[in-house]
Design an enzyme around this catalytic site. Structure first.
Site, PDB file in Angstrom:
ATOM      1  N   ASN A  15       0.809  -1.226   0.000  1.00 28.93           N
ATOM      2  CA  ASN A  15       0.000   0.000   0.000  1.00 28.93           C
ATOM      3  C   ASN A  15       0.845   1.281   0.000  1.00 28.93           C
ATOM      4  O   ASN A  15       0.301   2.384   0.014  1.00 28.93           O
ATOM      5  CB  ASN A  15      -0.976   0.006   1.194  1.00 28.93           C
ATOM      6  N   LYS A  16       2.167   1.156  -0.040  1.00 30.09           N
ATOM      7  CA  LYS A  16       3.028   2.340  -0.018  1.00 30.09           C
ATOM      8  C   LYS A  16       3.234   2.892  -1.425  1.00 30.09           C
ATOM      9  O   LYS A  16       3.035   2.193  -2.409  1.00 30.09           O
ATOM     10  CB  LYS A  16       4.386   1.993   0.628  1.00 30.09           C
TER      11      LYS A  16
END
Length: 372
Positions: A183-184
């Site tokens: 999710n980065k």
């Protein structure tokens, strides 16, 4: 029923396949491969640091950082209560004592005005954690650390591409850490990075991540380390992602602006702050907080959205409310009302880089229906 919209989907349509094929074609798939050094060098340059040390995830980056700074039994480290368990866990595993501060109700970051009152003769470091999209106000933190001779550990896991007063986040700690979870803004699947300008800290972290093998006498150990190594395959993906970081940041800010426009007419919601005087929001995730008059909490809102095929995640649960720390006799009878409210009334909606504008409109519609 509409297709489920996951809370996060990464964007992997750059050079990822090309670089991964290169790893497979050359046989370099372990931590010894050439992409590892290349990724470290490019990442160090991106955040303006002298050294970058890859590790297998962002949580162990914190473990190594705490040990490298020689935090020992009884040493106190001040940190925000409103953050992921990894931050408190790294301190506790090293024998240190976490001392928490509450957060600011608008930025959701640690309230820097509460730090100085928590300092005692046992305080060794301040762990700064930038939350969700806006950085911590670093100037006062740096002044406090200098005045009291404290180290700064900067967790910039959620801040790829973000700046504080024009300087890259990850550039402020004696030692700073990043995560490359899917999710980065830059992902390697799993993975993390430690960055520093200090030669001896960098050497220590490189040793710690590699079982503290010694250069001359490999299998004779003076210290205990870990195997926190990062593979050439991960680095190949990371390098392809890093090439597109400016584009990804722009995309995230555009997504944030679209969501804000679609949701700003809902009086029951507190939306993320667009900017402060030191940074524009990077919208790592798009969070929202239910106002107190809303008769249901975040858990209920998230369940209703799930039934409408919308993925969500709750906000962090404060360190001072973690049962595991209470069992250890830590952080008992601590009150942090802002964090307690955010934990119960805050959640975030789909925010991944692969999200389309059409999906965002579907999400916004479902959020509006919560209040009808």
């Amino acid at each position: 029923m509409a297709d489920f919209i996951p809370v996060n989907e990464p964007l992997l349509d750059g050079n990822e396949k090309k670089y991964l094929n290169e790893c497979i074609d050359t046989g370099w798939i372990s931590s010894e491969g050439p992409f590892v050094k290349k990724f470290e060098a490019e990442f160090a340059q991106t955040v303006g640091r002298k050294h970058a040390i890859t590790v297998c995830n962002g949580s162990v980056a914190l473990d190594a950082a705490v040990v490298a700074l020689n935090i020992q039994a009884g040493d106190e480290v001040i940190l925000p209560t409103f953050t992921i368990i990894s931050c408190g866990a790294a301190i506790v595993r090293a024998g240190g004592i976490p001392i928490v501060v509450d957060c600011d109700p608008v930025t959701w970051n640690m309230d820097v005005n509460q730090i100085e009152a928590k300092i005692t003769p046992k305080t060794k470091a301040i762990m700064v954690v930038h939350i969700y999209g806006l950085p911590v106000d670093m100037k006062p933190v740096l002044e406090i650390a200098k005045k009291h001779g404290l180290k700064i550990i900067e967790d910039a896991a959620e801040m790829h591409g973000q700046t504080y007063r024009g300087q890259p986040c990850g550039g402020f700690g004696d030692i700073s850490t990043f995560s490359f979870y899917p999710n980065k803004h830059v992902t390697t699947g799993e993975g993390g990075m430690i960055v520093t300008d200090d030669d001896s800290l960098a050497e220590k972290c490189r040793s710690l991540r590699n079982l503290c093998f010694q250069p001359q006498r490999r299998f004779i150990h003076e210290e205990l380390g870990w195997n926190f190594r990062f593979t050439n395959l991960q680095a190949a993906v990371g390098l392809a992602q890093l090439e597109r970081l400016p584009e990804f940041v722009q995309r995230k800010r555009k997504m944030g602006a679209i969501y804000t426009e679609l949701l700003s007419d809902i009086p029951q919601l507190e939306l993320p702050l667009v900017k402060t005087d030191y940074a524009d929001n990077i919208y790592w995730v798009y969070g929202m907080v239910l106002k107190d008059e809303v008769p249901f909490d975040a858990a209920e809102a998230m369940e209703r959205l799930r039934k409408k095929s919308i993925g969500t995640r709750p906000f962090f649960w404060g360190m001072h409310e973690q049962p595991v720390f209470h069992k250890m006799g830590l952080l008992k009878d601590v009150s942090c009302p802002v964090s307690e409210r955010l934990s119960r009334r805050g959640f975030y909606i789909p925010s991944g880089l692969a999200l389309t504008e059409e999906q965002m409109q579907q999400v916004a519609m479902a959020v509006k229906e919560l209040f009808n």
